[in-house]
Design a protein around this motif. Structure first.
Motif, PDB file in Angstrom:
ATOM      1  N   LEU A   1       0.823  -1.207   0.000  1.00 48.41           N
ATOM      2  CA  LEU A   1       0.000   0.000   0.000  1.00 48.41           C
ATOM      3  C   LEU A   1       0.857   1.257   0.000  1.00 48.41           C
ATOM      4  O   LEU A   1       0.495   2.274  -0.591  1.00 48.41           O
ATOM      5  N   GLN A   2       2.015   1.183   0.660  1.00 48.66           N
ATOM      6  CA  GLN A   2       2.920   2.335   0.642  1.00 48.66           C
ATOM      7  C   GLN A   2       3.409   2.599  -0.779  1.00 48.66           C
ATOM      8  O   GLN A   2       3.468   3.757  -1.222  1.00 48.66           O
ATOM      9  N   ARG A   3       3.734   1.541  -1.513  1.00 45.27           N
ATOM     10  CA  ARG A   3       4.167   1.723  -2.903  1.00 45.27           C
ATOM     11  C   ARG A   3       3.046   2.296  -3.763  1.00 45.27           C
ATOM     12  O   ARG A   3       3.292   3.081  -4.684  1.00 45.27           O
ATOM     13  N   LEU A   4       1.832   1.917  -3.454  1.00 43.78           N
ATOM     14  CA  LEU A   4       0.697   2.469  -4.199  1.00 43.78           C
ATOM     15  C   LEU A   4       0.599   3.971  -3.991  1.00 43.78           C
ATOM     16  O   LEU A   4       0.187   4.701  -4.890  1.00 43.78           O
ATOM     17  N   GLY A   5       0.967   4.424  -2.806  1.00 44.44           N
ATOM     18  CA  GLY A   5       1.007   5.854  -2.544  1.00 44.44           C
ATOM     19  C   GLY A   5      -0.111   6.379  -1.683  1.00 44.44           C
ATOM     20  O   GLY A   5      -0.158   7.580  -1.408  1.00 44.44           O
ATOM     21  N   ILE A   6      -1.016   5.509  -1.229  1.00 46.07           N
ATOM     22  CA  ILE A   6      -2.128   5.996  -0.402  1.00 46.07           C
ATOM     23  C   ILE A   6      -1.581   6.563   0.908  1.00 46.07           C
ATOM     24  O   ILE A   6      -0.504   6.176   1.378  1.00 46.07           O
TER      25      ILE A   6
ATOM     26  N   ASP B   1       0.148   0.449 -11.679  1.00 53.02           N
ATOM     27  CA  ASP B   1       1.208   1.426 -11.902  1.00 53.02           C
ATOM     28  C   ASP B   1       0.641   2.787 -12.301  1.00 53.02           C
ATOM     29  O   ASP B   1       1.146   3.831 -11.870  1.00 53.02           O
ATOM     30  N   VAL B   2      -0.381   2.771 -13.143  1.00 54.48           N
ATOM     31  CA  VAL B   2      -1.017   4.041 -13.520  1.00 54.48           C
ATOM     32  C   VAL B   2      -1.644   4.690 -12.292  1.00 54.48           C
ATOM     33  O   VAL B   2      -1.497   5.891 -12.054  1.00 54.48           O
ATOM     34  N   THR B   3      -2.344   3.884 -11.499  1.00 53.89           N
ATOM     35  CA  THR B   3      -2.962   4.405 -10.279  1.00 53.89           C
ATOM     36  C   THR B   3      -1.905   4.991  -9.358  1.00 53.89           C
ATOM     37  O   THR B   3      -2.062   6.090  -8.811  1.00 53.89           O
ATOM     38  N   SER B   4      -0.822   4.250  -9.177  1.00 57.33           N
ATOM     39  CA  SER B   4       0.259   4.707  -8.312  1.00 57.33           C
ATOM     40  C   SER B   4       0.852   6.013  -8.826  1.00 57.33           C
ATOM     41  O   SER B   4       1.127   6.943  -8.051  1.00 57.33           O
ATOM     42  N   ALA B   5       1.064   6.103 -10.144  1.00 61.61           N
ATOM     43  CA  ALA B   5       1.642   7.317 -10.712  1.00 61.61           C
ATOM     44  C   ALA B   5       0.726   8.518 -10.502  1.00 61.61           C
ATOM     45  O   ALA B   5       1.180   9.619 -10.177  1.00 61.61           O
TER      46      ALA B   5
END
Length: 974
Positions: free
Chosen positions: A430-435, A775-779
């Motif tokens: 979840l940290q990598r996702l950026g939330i 990856d798009v969501t994370s970006a």
């Protein structure tokens, strides 16, 4: 069916001719093997499940026997419903009861052994029986049972001497228990005991002989109770050298002590200095007496004068100090109210549950205390000097509420172990996702283990199905270490029957809270609701919830709350949803009171309301600082867009803009979402009902996932807090209505399996198309996290109505324009960039020349672009993979990325053509040639091992050109 062991006392049941009405009577009084037996039910007694039943000619029995071969402590039913069987809820003629009128029903068994088909040599010990309607499985189960809902039992005797009390009346529990006996000093008690043959009968009161009869089958007495405390009455039958006994035990109230509350205590469990004493406090106005029973030293789960609670002079509170406790030892206890009702403490931080604890693995909750043998109901736990958790983060500050990116999850369905430890181990994902925030669906004790949690019972106790309280604290602490806030979903609208707040004042005849319940409405005043409805105008309710909010913020360092169904926090009467949703100042005032209480001590706390009331009321609440859930319309319009349907104004996404005409908010306090726990999954509907145009089909999962990217690009670019439902970043495609076997009840929308478990599907991690959506969501999230000035700007414009949509936002340092074609055919976007010059495609690395005036951008179906006025590269730490393009387009990806020696360039060519791939700096300077040559139609793989060796760490561009098409892929070299 569940079988509990409510064994408290020894004794049996009343004879049919006695003057005391009781739940079950039967003839003969002492039935034996091979006897006929006629059983009569009084539906006004016990759980009253068939009291005043509207169809008395539709009542059947469910019967079985226990024998010497029965398991489960002898309680296992065998030979259920006899040789002919008969399922639970069926209308088997041989099992039909006779209505006697006046809430009485009768059923006759002709020859007990023959009726059930019990083989010779097997000893019949008891008959188990329930009376129920013929449609017990259609909707609410209607059955007559003991007061606690357990099965009823009738003993089967031998020819040996037997004796039983018939007055006072008993409940036919597995080990029979007397109905509530409420007696005080100097009261009389009527007693009758019967035997199955002439014998010498004796009655003893606390060891003193009070009556005797020779060669008798019945004996009676009416003694005066001269002493308070535990009282035992024994009936003895002497047959030659054989003596058998039956007993009834009860408590005689010697008077209640009145005393003020000790200084400094509050409702619930109060731990005193020294770790050997506690003061228990129960708010229970108008009760006659309350005792504490448990496994405390000298208590042994029996009501005694020494464990009677003191009553405060105003009659509202009961309290007791308990001494002599061993530090760190867990003790189980209950409150025994008026001699009959047993409840756990409403403020307890841990409970034991006889029906559900056995299904909690030791790997999730190590060393769980065993449920006390021989007890019934939920029990509380008290533990002085309990193990503490040492917090590592004591000064965590979450993101500004305007910039929240919330990840909503249900622990049960997010990790297969349903444990806090696995949640801790998963946080890096979840940290990598950026939330920056996790919203936990309810995690306080709820009824059962397998639940969404919106059926709460104990609001101060974390549910053990997820682990220990210190593991929950460790999870929160670990979130804070990763700059992630934790928001707790709570249910202030209602509780269910397991809650002591309901049980303490309950109308059993109407199966609802009693009229004098201090916390709950007898009947909800508003148009609809759930469970047993809280009265938030009541001082008792306000105290309870303010305590609850403070407890979780202070003890667990929660960062805020999502409050479920806050529209229900009103006493204003309404008969339909329009009246219910209309502006209600009293409801606003109640919520303001709770908000003020929380923010007084925790000014940065997030408070999110699932309100869904009138727009002007939501506007008033957001002005007070509350965040408001977007509502189901957001899910509907996004799904129309992703499926490709735009007729008659459909797919209008404007409702996610906080100051749109639909919302009218003055602050960015709208929590918008494409999916939440309560709506159908977008990807399921995409691949099941998606639009089709020629060869372009939204039902194709690759195309559907690309359209999820397009929708996400619009969703995340709109200012204000955003929420993702678990695995939405990977396009979770199992229907919310799916059953565990993956079938979907029909017609579609049938909610019978809505709440059942849905598997996590972490295998999505191996699907490269779903990795792309991640990856798009994370970006997009990282862009929001790094460019907060732009996303907090109020300078934006949009057109989110048609199939081709755009959103523009401006700030002094950076501007953005996102454009997407959510049609299923090629379309042109007519947009004007905020300024002329070069704009940068954030997700592909490409560029576009903006004229500063209206210009046309041709877009394939599902194509989208996020254009920035500056080349932002530091936000992306994971690659954007792009291979699923329309058939005539170049598609390429690098995976894995960040790059490693195993990284591969995968290229999909629509036709045989020359291909050139070159590694460049972010400024466009050539670094190395990766490939140059002619390739045939189809997919090709080019190893990158020797192409990236010895490159300095950083972000590079891989430029791929073929057949007058080009594509850029950002590659991170670690």
């Amino acid at each position: 069916m569940k079988r509990l062991l409510p064994a408290l006392l020894l004794g049996l049941l009343c004879v049919p001719v006695c003057a005391f009405a009781q739940l079950l009577t039967w003839t003969p009084l002492f039935p034996k093997d091979n006897d006929n037996i006629t059983i009569t039910l009084d539906a006004t007694k016990g759980n009253q499940g068939l009291n005043n039943y509207s169809n008395p000619e539709n009542i059947y029995v469910h019967v079985g026997v226990t024998t010497n071969l029965s398991n489960n402590g002898g309680q296992q039913w065998l030979y259920v419903n006899g040789p002919g069987g008969g399922a639970w809820g069926s209308a088997t003629p041989a099992l039909k009861a006779t209505s006697l009128g006046n809430n009485k029903y009768q059923f006759t068994i002709n020859n007990i052994r023959t009726f059930f088909g019990v083989p010779a040599g097997e000893t019949i010990q008891k008959i188990g029986i329930l009376f129920r309607d013929a449609n017990a499985d259609a909707g609410q189960v209607r059955k007559a049972a003991n007061a606690d809902g357990t099965d009823m039992y009738i003993p089967v005797y031998t020819a040996n001497a037997a004796v039983r009390f018939t007055v006072p009346p008993f409940q036919p529990t597995f080990v029979p228990t007397p109905e509530t006996i409420t007696k005080a000093v100097n009261d009389n008690i009527s007693l009758t005991a019967n035997s199955n043959k002439p014998v010498t009968l004796n009655l003893y009161l606390n060891g003193t002989l009070i009556q005797t009869a020779s060669a008798a089958t019945s004996i009676s007495a009416t003694p005066t109770l001269t002493a308070g405390g535990n009282t035992t009455i024994i009936a003895e039958a002497i047959d030659g050298a054989t003596s058998v006994k039956d007993s009834v035990k009860f408590f005689v109230n010697g008077g209640v002590t009145t005393a003020p509350l000790p200084t400094g205590v509050k409702d619930g469990i109060n731990y005193l200095a020294g770790n050997t004493s506690v003061v228990l406090v129960l708010y229970a106005p108008n009760k006659g007496r309350v005792s504490v029973i448990g496994d405390f030293p000298g208590n042994n789960w029996t009501e005694q004068t020494s464990n009677q609670m003191k009553r405060t002079p105003d009659g509202n509170y009961w309290w007791l100090q308990i001494d002599g406790l061993t530090a760190s030892t867990e003790y189980a206890f209950q409150y025994l109210v008026d001699g009959s009702l047993k409840i756990a403490d409403p403020y307890t931080e841990k409970i034991l549950d006889p029906s559900n604890d056995g299904f909690i693995p030791a790997t999730v909750y190590p060393g769980l205390k065993a449920y006390p043998a021989g007890q019934t109901g939920i029990v509380s736990i008290v533990q002085t000097s309990a193990p503490t958790y040492n917090w590592k983060n004591n000064s965590f500050t979450g993101a500004d509420k305007r910039n929240l990116i919330i990840y909503e999850l249900l622990v049960r369905d997010f990790v297969a172990t349903h444990s806090w430890q696995t949640m801790i181990d998963t946080l890096s994902y979840l940290q990598r996702l950026g939330i920056n925030a996790i919203e936990l669906m309810p995690v306080t004790e709820f009824e059962g283990n397998d639940s969404w949690g919106y059926n709460p019972s104990f609001s101060f106790a974390p549910d053990k199905y997820y682990g220990t309280k210190n593991k929950l604290k460790e999870f929160i602490d670990s979130c804070h270490s990763k700059k992630i806030a934790v928001i707790m979903d709570v249910v202030p609208n209602h509780v269910y029957g397991q809650s002591p707040l309901a049980q303490l004042y309950w109308n059993a005849a109407q199966n609802r809270p009693a009229a004098n319940n201090p916390w709950l409405n007898e009947v909800q005043p508003h148009a609809f609701g759930f469970g047993d409805d809280f009265n938030h105008e009541s001082a008792a309710t306000k105290y309870f919830w303010k305590r609850m909010f403070d407890f979780w913020m202070r003890e667990y360092k929660m960062d805020g709350f999502r409050m479920d169904f806050t529209k229900g926090l009103t006493q204003k009467a309404s008969g339909n949803d329009a009246q219910f949703s209309a502006y209600d100042q009293s409801r606003v005032d109640i919520l303001r009171s709770y908000g003020d209480t929380i923010w007084k001590n925790f000014p940065s706390a997030y408070i999110i309301l699932e309100h869904l009331a009138a727009t002007n009321e939501e506007q008033a609440l957001q002005n007070l600082g509350f965040l408001l859930w977007g509502g189901k319309r957001d899910n509907v319009v996004f799904n129309e867009a992703t499926m490709g349907y735009h007729n008659a104004g459909g797919s209008n996404l404007s409702s996610i803009v906080y100051n749109s005409a639909e919302r009218g908010f003055s602050n960015p306090h709208l929590v918008a979402y494409m999916e939440s726990h309560d709506e159908e999954r977008l990807m399921y509907k995409n691949i099941t009902y998606g639009n089709v145009s020629g060869s372009y089909s939204v039902k194709n999962d690759s195309i559907a996932l690309r359209r999820m990217e397009a929708a996400s690009s619009l969703f995340f670019m709109v200012p204000g807090p955003k929420m993702i439902w678990q695995f939405g970043e990977r396009g979770y495609d199992k229907s919310i209505f799916a059953c565990p076997d993956n079938t979907i009840p029909q017609p579609y929308g049938n909610e019978s399996c809505k709440l059942t478990p849905k598997e996590p599907r972490w295998q999505y991690m191996q699907d490269i198309k779903r990795q792309r959506l991640y990856d798009v969501t994370s970006a997009l999230i990282k862009l929001r996290n790094t460019q907060t000035t732009m996303f907090n700007s109020t300078s934006f414009s949009y057109d989110l109505v048609g199939a081709v949509k755009y959103f523009k936002i401006n700030s002094a340092d950076l501007s953005a324009l996102v454009v997407a074609n959510l049609d299923v055919v090629v379309a042109n976007a007519s947009v004007s960039f905020q300024s002329a010059g070069t704009w940068y495609d954030y997700l592909t690395g490409g560029t576009i020349t903006a004229t500063g005036s209206l210009q046309t951008i041709p877009l394939q179906p599902g194509e989208y672009h996020v254009y920035l006025s500056k080349n932002i590269v530091n936000a992306v730490t994971t690659p954007v993979i792009d291979i699923d393009r329309p058939a005539n387009e170049l598609g390429a990806l690098v995976y894995p990325n960040p790059a490693s020696p195993a990284s591969v360039l995968r290229v999909n060519l629509p036709r045989t053509a020359q291909l050139r791939a070159e590694l460049q700096t972010m400024q466009g300077q050539a670094v190395r040639s990766v490939f140059s040559g002619t390739l045939s139609t189809g997919e090709h793989r080019i190893m990158l091992t020797d192409k990236i060796n010895n490159l300095a760490a950083g972000i590079y561009l891989l430029k791929i050109e073929s057949d007058r098409q080009h594509q850029y892929i950002k590659i991170m070299i670690p």
